[in-house]
Design a protein around this motif. Structure first.
Motif, PDB file in Angstrom:
ATOM      1  N   ILE A 149      -9.877  10.254   9.340  1.00  0.00           N
ATOM      2  CA  ILE A 149      -9.034  11.380   8.944  1.00  0.00           C
ATOM      3  C   ILE A 149      -8.807  11.254   7.444  1.00  0.00           C
ATOM      4  O   ILE A 149      -8.354  10.210   6.967  1.00  0.00           O
ATOM      5  CB  ILE A 149      -7.682  11.383   9.674  1.00  0.00           C
ATOM      6  N   GLY A 150      -9.130  12.312   6.707  1.00  0.00           N
ATOM      7  CA  GLY A 150      -9.010  12.234   5.257  1.00  0.00           C
ATOM      8  C   GLY A 150      -9.904  11.138   4.718  1.00  0.00           C
ATOM      9  O   GLY A 150     -11.100  11.090   5.002  1.00  0.00           O
ATOM     10  N   LYS A 151      -9.309  10.196   3.976  1.00  0.00           N
ATOM     11  CA  LYS A 151     -10.045   9.063   3.428  1.00  0.00           C
ATOM     12  C   LYS A 151      -9.609   7.759   4.089  1.00  0.00           C
ATOM     13  O   LYS A 151      -9.630   6.691   3.472  1.00  0.00           O
ATOM     14  CB  LYS A 151      -9.839   8.991   1.910  1.00  0.00           C
ATOM     15  N   CYS A 152      -9.234   7.856   5.367  1.00  0.00           N
ATOM     16  CA  CYS A 152      -8.833   6.682   6.157  1.00  0.00           C
ATOM     17  C   CYS A 152      -9.779   6.539   7.350  1.00  0.00           C
ATOM     18  O   CYS A 152     -10.095   7.530   8.009  1.00  0.00           O
ATOM     19  CB  CYS A 152      -7.407   6.831   6.666  1.00  0.00           C
ATOM     20  N   LEU A 194     -13.218 -10.744  11.509  1.00  0.00           N
ATOM     21  CA  LEU A 194     -12.953  -9.720  10.504  1.00  0.00           C
ATOM     22  C   LEU A 194     -12.341 -10.315   9.240  1.00  0.00           C
ATOM     23  O   LEU A 194     -12.593  -9.830   8.142  1.00  0.00           O
ATOM     24  CB  LEU A 194     -12.040  -8.638  11.083  1.00  0.00           C
ATOM     25  N   GLU A 195     -11.567 -11.385   9.399  1.00  0.00           N
ATOM     26  CA  GLU A 195     -10.996 -12.034   8.219  1.00  0.00           C
ATOM     27  C   GLU A 195     -12.094 -12.599   7.328  1.00  0.00           C
ATOM     28  O   GLU A 195     -12.015 -12.520   6.101  1.00  0.00           O
ATOM     29  CB  GLU A 195     -10.028 -13.138   8.632  1.00  0.00           C
ATOM     30  N   THR A 196     -13.142 -13.174   7.934  1.00  0.00           N
ATOM     31  CA  THR A 196     -14.242 -13.715   7.131  1.00  0.00           C
ATOM     32  C   THR A 196     -14.991 -12.623   6.386  1.00  0.00           C
ATOM     33  O   THR A 196     -15.677 -12.899   5.400  1.00  0.00           O
ATOM     34  CB  THR A 196     -15.250 -14.490   8.008  1.00  0.00           C
ATOM     35  N   MET A 197     -14.850 -11.371   6.844  1.00  0.00           N
ATOM     36  CA  MET A 197     -15.557 -10.264   6.206  1.00  0.00           C
ATOM     37  C   MET A 197     -14.661  -9.461   5.252  1.00  0.00           C
ATOM     38  O   MET A 197     -15.036  -8.384   4.816  1.00  0.00           O
ATOM     39  CB  MET A 197     -16.164  -9.359   7.269  1.00  0.00           C
ATOM     40  N   GLY A 198     -13.497 -10.009   4.945  1.00  0.00           N
ATOM     41  CA  GLY A 198     -12.634  -9.369   3.966  1.00  0.00           C
ATOM     42  C   GLY A 198     -11.350  -8.797   4.513  1.00  0.00           C
ATOM     43  O   GLY A 198     -10.576  -8.189   3.765  1.00  0.00           O
ATOM     44  N   GLY A 199     -11.114  -8.972   5.806  1.00  0.00           N
ATOM     45  CA  GLY A 199      -9.880  -8.459   6.385  1.00  0.00           C
ATOM     46  C   GLY A 199      -8.664  -9.177   5.841  1.00  0.00           C
ATOM     47  O   GLY A 199      -8.701 -10.381   5.577  1.00  0.00           O
ATOM     48  N   LYS A 200      -7.572  -8.440   5.688  1.00  0.00           N
ATOM     49  CA  LYS A 200      -6.341  -9.029   5.165  1.00  0.00           C
ATOM     50  C   LYS A 200      -5.146  -8.259   5.699  1.00  0.00           C
ATOM     51  O   LYS A 200      -5.247  -7.085   6.073  1.00  0.00           O
ATOM     52  CB  LYS A 200      -6.337  -8.987   3.637  1.00  0.00           C
ATOM     53  N   TYR A 201      -4.001  -8.932   5.729  1.00  0.00           N
ATOM     54  CA  TYR A 201      -2.761  -8.270   6.113  1.00  0.00           C
ATOM     55  C   TYR A 201      -2.154  -7.556   4.913  1.00  0.00           C
ATOM     56  O   TYR A 201      -2.199  -8.058   3.792  1.00  0.00           O
ATOM     57  CB  TYR A 201      -1.746  -9.281   6.643  1.00  0.00           C
ATOM     58  N   VAL A 202      -1.594  -6.385   5.159  1.00  0.00           N
ATOM     59  CA  VAL A 202      -0.783  -5.692   4.152  1.00  0.00           C
ATOM     60  C   VAL A 202       0.547  -5.341   4.801  1.00  0.00           C
ATOM     61  O   VAL A 202       0.630  -5.137   6.012  1.00  0.00           O
ATOM     62  CB  VAL A 202      -1.477  -4.423   3.609  1.00  0.00           C
ATOM     63  N   CYS A 209       1.950   3.684   2.406  1.00  0.00           N
ATOM     64  CA  CYS A 209       1.597   4.363   1.150  1.00  0.00           C
ATOM     65  C   CYS A 209       0.110   4.702   1.124  1.00  0.00           C
ATOM     66  O   CYS A 209      -0.288   5.812   0.748  1.00  0.00           O
ATOM     67  CB  CYS A 209       1.951   3.489  -0.042  1.00  0.00           C
ATOM     68  N   MET A 210      -0.741   3.747   1.527  1.00  0.00           N
ATOM     69  CA  MET A 210      -2.183   3.995   1.564  1.00  0.00           C
ATOM     70  C   MET A 210      -2.527   5.066   2.580  1.00  0.00           C
ATOM     71  O   MET A 210      -3.372   5.934   2.336  1.00  0.00           O
ATOM     72  CB  MET A 210      -2.929   2.697   1.875  1.00  0.00           C
ATOM     73  N   LEU A 211      -1.854   5.009   3.722  1.00  0.00           N
ATOM     74  CA  LEU A 211      -2.085   5.996   4.781  1.00  0.00           C
ATOM     75  C   LEU A 211      -1.746   7.397   4.297  1.00  0.00           C
ATOM     76  O   LEU A 211      -2.541   8.327   4.437  1.00  0.00           O
ATOM     77  CB  LEU A 211      -1.246   5.630   6.003  1.00  0.00           C
ATOM     78  N   ASN A 212      -0.576   7.545   3.719  1.00  0.00           N
ATOM     79  CA  ASN A 212      -0.160   8.877   3.245  1.00  0.00           C
ATOM     80  C   ASN A 212      -1.085   9.398   2.151  1.00  0.00           C
ATOM     81  O   ASN A 212      -1.417  10.593   2.123  1.00  0.00           O
ATOM     82  CB  ASN A 212       1.285   8.814   2.742  1.00  0.00           C
TER      83      ASN A 212
END
Length: 217
Positions: A149-152, A194-202, A209-212
């Motif tokens: 949806i959008g850019k998400c 997924l963490e080994t591939m760049g996943g991270k907690y925000v 903010c990113m979602l909106n």
């Protein structure tokens, strides 16, 4: 906090009200309109066969930013060998069917019930979902699907019949989304893979903010 019971009206409680494990609400349906409202608020369905629909909003959120995907040296070698062919939106239904059936074969159970399949196929038909397919020759050996949806992009599930097939799909997805200025890939739940591939907690505030920004860009 109470678990909210949804009615026929397409509304959700505030995502901030979710439980510590992310559970927010129960009930409702998997209509196109309700799913779009859910994802636009960082909420997604996840439940087992025979259960009522459960709606989740984990906090903090585990994401991959497309331009930060990590590609190991070994994966770079595999990519250079050009063993795999990757396509987008070529066989959505086959991807979701494999994601479901391979989990059941492995004895892991699956939340991808018949109703879930139909709901996400409907999202795909209305251009709110996409798939990535990985082939060796003409055989589909891996892939993933999710909601866009959008850019998400909200990742739902992936499968692999041969080593590295799903990793290739995720890498190529990230490259495509980076080129198209997508803000994040929502992994929903943490995994070491997924963490080994760049996943991270925000934090929830950062995610919101990113979602909106991504939804209304």
């Amino acid at each position: 906090m109470p678990i909210f019971k949804l009615t026929k009206e397409i509304i959700f409680p505030k995502p901030e009200f979710s439980e510590e494990d992310g559970l927010l609400a129960i009930g409702g349906d998997l209509s196109l309109e309700r799913l779009i409202v859910a994802y636009c608020n960082g909420i997604f369905p996840w439940y087992n066969k025979g259960e009522p629909i459960l709606w989740w909003c984990p906090k903090p959120r585990f994401i991959i930013q497309p331009n930060e995907v990590k590609i190991s040296k070994s994966m770079k070698k595999i990519i250079r060998k050009d063993k795999f062919k990757v396509t987008f939106n070529n066989d959505f239904e086959n991807v979701i069917n494999n994601c479901s059936s391979l989990r059941e074969i492995a004895g892991e159970g699956t939340w991808i019930t018949g109703d879930m399949k139909n709901a996400y196929i409907n999202l795909f038909k209305h251009d709110y979902a996409m798939s990535v397919e990985t082939y060796v020759g003409e055989e589909l050996v891996g892939g993933l699907y999710g909601v866009k949806i959008g850019k998400c992009f909200f990742g739902e599930s992936m499968f692999s019949k041969v080593s590295n097939a799903s990793k290739i799909a995720l890498i190529k997805l990230a490259e495509k989304l980076a080129d198209e200025n997508f803000i994040f890939i929502d992994c929903q739940m943490h995994t070491e893979h997924l963490e080994t591939m760049g996943g991270k907690y925000v934090s929830w505030d950062d995610y919101k903010c990113m979602l909106n920004k991504g939804i209304y860009i």
